[in-house]
Design an enzyme around this catalytic site. Sequence first.
Site, PDB file in Angstrom:
ATOM      1  N   GLY A   1      65.739  10.849  44.926  1.00 33.83           N
ATOM      2  CA  GLY A   1      66.730  11.558  44.115  1.00 33.83           C
ATOM      3  C   GLY A   1      66.671  13.023  44.490  1.00 33.83           C
ATOM      4  O   GLY A   1      66.775  13.354  45.662  1.00 33.83           O
ATOM      5  N   GLU A   2      66.454  13.849  43.514  1.00 33.57           N
ATOM      6  CA  GLU A   2      66.412  15.297  43.750  1.00 33.57           C
ATOM      7  C   GLU A   2      65.224  15.859  42.976  1.00 33.57           C
ATOM      8  O   GLU A   2      65.231  15.872  41.738  1.00 33.57           O
ATOM      9  CB  GLU A   2      67.744  15.896  43.293  1.00 33.57           C
ATOM     10  CG  GLU A   2      67.813  17.390  43.378  1.00 33.57           C
ATOM     11  CD  GLU A   2      67.407  17.919  44.743  1.00 33.57           C
ATOM     12  OE1 GLU A   2      67.931  17.443  45.758  1.00 33.57           O
ATOM     13  OE2 GLU A   2      66.529  18.802  44.779  1.00 33.57           O
ATOM     14  N   SER A   3      64.216  16.303  43.720  1.00 32.64           N
ATOM     15  CA  SER A   3      62.959  16.670  43.070  1.00 32.64           C
ATOM     16  C   SER A   3      63.092  17.875  42.138  1.00 32.64           C
ATOM     17  O   SER A   3      62.407  17.953  41.115  1.00 32.64           O
ATOM     18  CB  SER A   3      61.880  16.934  44.123  1.00 32.64           C
ATOM     19  OG  SER A   3      62.267  17.968  44.999  1.00 32.64           O
TER      20      SER A   3
ATOM     21  N   HIS B   1      62.931   5.336  51.978  1.00 35.66           N
ATOM     22  CA  HIS B   1      63.398   4.573  50.809  1.00 35.66           C
ATOM     23  C   HIS B   1      63.312   3.061  51.035  1.00 35.66           C
ATOM     24  O   HIS B   1      64.329   2.452  51.377  1.00 35.66           O
ATOM     25  CB  HIS B   1      64.875   4.901  50.544  1.00 35.66           C
ATOM     26  CG  HIS B   1      65.132   6.291  50.081  1.00 35.66           C
ATOM     27  ND1 HIS B   1      65.225   6.623  48.758  1.00 35.66           N
ATOM     28  CD2 HIS B   1      65.329   7.436  50.774  1.00 35.66           C
ATOM     29  CE1 HIS B   1      65.466   7.919  48.642  1.00 35.66           C
ATOM     30  NE2 HIS B   1      65.535   8.432  49.856  1.00 35.66           N
TER      31      HIS B   1
ATOM     32  N   GLU C   1      63.285   0.786  48.916  1.00 37.24           N
ATOM     33  CA  GLU C   1      64.082   0.082  47.894  1.00 37.24           C
ATOM     34  C   GLU C   1      65.503  -0.173  48.353  1.00 37.24           C
ATOM     35  O   GLU C   1      66.228  -0.936  47.730  1.00 37.24           O
ATOM     36  CB  GLU C   1      64.068   0.873  46.573  1.00 37.24           C
ATOM     37  CG  GLU C   1      64.897   2.146  46.526  1.00 37.24           C
ATOM     38  CD  GLU C   1      64.257   3.337  47.236  1.00 37.24           C
ATOM     39  OE1 GLU C   1      63.206   3.154  47.894  1.00 37.24           O
ATOM     40  OE2 GLU C   1      64.814   4.440  47.139  1.00 37.24           O
TER      41      GLU C   1
ATOM     42  N   ILE D   1      66.752   9.975  53.778  1.00 39.65           N
ATOM     43  CA  ILE D   1      67.908  10.688  53.237  1.00 39.65           C
ATOM     44  C   ILE D   1      67.454  12.078  52.782  1.00 39.65           C
ATOM     45  O   ILE D   1      66.740  12.205  51.783  1.00 39.65           O
ATOM     46  CB  ILE D   1      68.536   9.922  52.045  1.00 39.65           C
ATOM     47  CG1 ILE D   1      68.907   8.494  52.462  1.00 39.65           C
ATOM     48  CG2 ILE D   1      69.745  10.666  51.502  1.00 39.65           C
ATOM     49  CD1 ILE D   1      69.256   7.574  51.304  1.00 39.65           C
ATOM     50  N   ARG D   2      67.841  13.103  53.549  1.00 42.27           N
ATOM     51  CA  ARG D   2      67.350  14.470  53.251  1.00 42.27           C
ATOM     52  C   ARG D   2      65.867  14.425  52.894  1.00 42.27           C
ATOM     53  O   ARG D   2      65.428  14.931  51.856  1.00 42.27           O
ATOM     54  CB  ARG D   2      68.166  15.107  52.127  1.00 42.27           C
ATOM     55  CG  ARG D   2      69.578  15.499  52.567  1.00 42.27           C
ATOM     56  CD  ARG D   2      70.405  16.061  51.436  1.00 42.27           C
ATOM     57  NE  ARG D   2      69.838  17.289  50.882  1.00 42.27           N
ATOM     58  CZ  ARG D   2      69.912  18.487  51.454  1.00 42.27           C
ATOM     59  NH1 ARG D   2      70.496  18.627  52.623  1.00 42.27           N
ATOM     60  NH2 ARG D   2      69.409  19.544  50.873  1.00 42.27           N
TER      61      ARG D   2
ATOM     62  N   CYS E   1      60.390   9.541  48.721  1.00 40.99           N
ATOM     63  CA  CYS E   1      61.266  10.683  49.003  1.00 40.99           C
ATOM     64  C   CYS E   1      61.104  11.781  47.948  1.00 40.99           C
ATOM     65  O   CYS E   1      60.065  12.428  47.921  1.00 40.99           O
ATOM     66  CB  CYS E   1      62.699  10.206  49.161  1.00 40.99           C
ATOM     67  SG  CYS E   1      63.680  11.365  50.144  1.00 40.99           S
TER      68      CYS E   1
ATOM     69  N   ARG F   1      60.195  19.980  51.856  1.00 42.67           N
ATOM     70  CA  ARG F   1      61.485  19.376  51.476  1.00 42.67           C
ATOM     71  C   ARG F   1      62.489  19.479  52.627  1.00 42.67           C
ATOM     72  O   ARG F   1      62.475  20.450  53.378  1.00 42.67           O
ATOM     73  CB  ARG F   1      62.075  20.076  50.261  1.00 42.67           C
ATOM     74  CG  ARG F   1      61.331  19.839  48.981  1.00 42.67           C
ATOM     75  CD  ARG F   1      61.984  20.585  47.830  1.00 42.67           C
ATOM     76  NE  ARG F   1      63.298  20.073  47.510  1.00 42.67           N
ATOM     77  CZ  ARG F   1      64.349  20.832  47.227  1.00 42.67           C
ATOM     78  NH1 ARG F   1      64.259  22.134  47.246  1.00 42.67           N
ATOM     79  NH2 ARG F   1      65.508  20.283  46.937  1.00 42.67           N
TER      80      ARG F   1
HETATM   81  N1  GLN Z   1      65.858  16.387  49.340  1.00 34.17           N
HETATM   82  C1  GLN Z   1      65.524  15.761  48.081  1.00 34.17           C
HETATM   83  C2  GLN Z   1      64.587  16.615  47.262  1.00 34.17           C
HETATM   84  O1  GLN Z   1      64.204  17.648  47.653  1.00 34.17           O
HETATM   85  C3  GLN Z   1      64.919  14.396  48.303  1.00 34.17           C
HETATM   86  C4  GLN Z   1      65.946  13.451  48.859  1.00 34.17           C
HETATM   87  C5  GLN Z   1      65.773  12.020  48.443  1.00 34.17           C
HETATM   88  O2  GLN Z   1      65.013  11.684  47.543  1.00 34.17           O
HETATM   89  N2  GLN Z   1      66.546  11.158  49.044  1.00 34.17           N
HETATM   90  O3  GLN Z   1      64.228  16.255  46.190  1.00 34.17           O
END
Ligand code: GLN
Length: 206
Positions: free
Chosen positions: A50-52, A185, A187, A140-141, A82, A111
């Site tokens: 997700g997005e930390s 990921h 999952e 993913i990123r 991630c 990150r």
């Molecule tokens: N770039 C996201 C972060 O800094 C992590 C990306 C992801 O969980 N797919 O949280």
Amino acid sequence: MTARPVVGVFALQGDVREHVRALTACGATAVPVRRPAELDEVDGLVIPGGESTTMSKLSIDFGLYDPIAKRLADGMPVYGSCAGMIMLATTVLDGRADQRSFGALPMTVRRNAFGRQVDSFEAPVAVAGLEGDPFHAVFIRAPWVESVGDEVTVLGTIDRAGADGVTAPHVVAVRQGSALATSFHPELTGDLRLHNLFVEMVREAA
Ligand code: GLN
């Protein structure tokens, strides 16, 4: 009767449903965790992708940060993928100044380390301890692990250029005791080997 182990999925943000599905397929009872009372019921926790920065903020706002930190300090098994990996680090590079992480794994994580031009990619990663083919890993990123403490086992690396343009082996899967983390990921792929490993880790600890 609830099937053991009960594995929580941090559910304030991120790809919760996919982890719940994978954990269920591994024979665990998977439950979303949004409140401290829900955390009390679980034997282990998954922190999803997700997005930390958002996870950090929401976990503080919802009063979940300190209870999770306490359970982790007491040895609750945890798996972070991630953004979840970032949440487990002791040190986060290229994070927000106010971003917090649980420090459950002694490691420095960067990150978005693979850079914008390769925001997302898929590649095989040989993960130590998993039988069969290399893991088909979806990034993913994604972060990478820049350094680890002495007790951390590196389970997987990928030879790939980072945001700095330098191609080198970068650490993307680690474990110490009952804490596991991957940059990618599992999952999203239907390959249950890492979730099976984690459910086994929770069983052993319970
Ligand atoms: N770039 C996201 C972060 O800094 C992590 C990306 C992801 O969980 N797919 O949280």
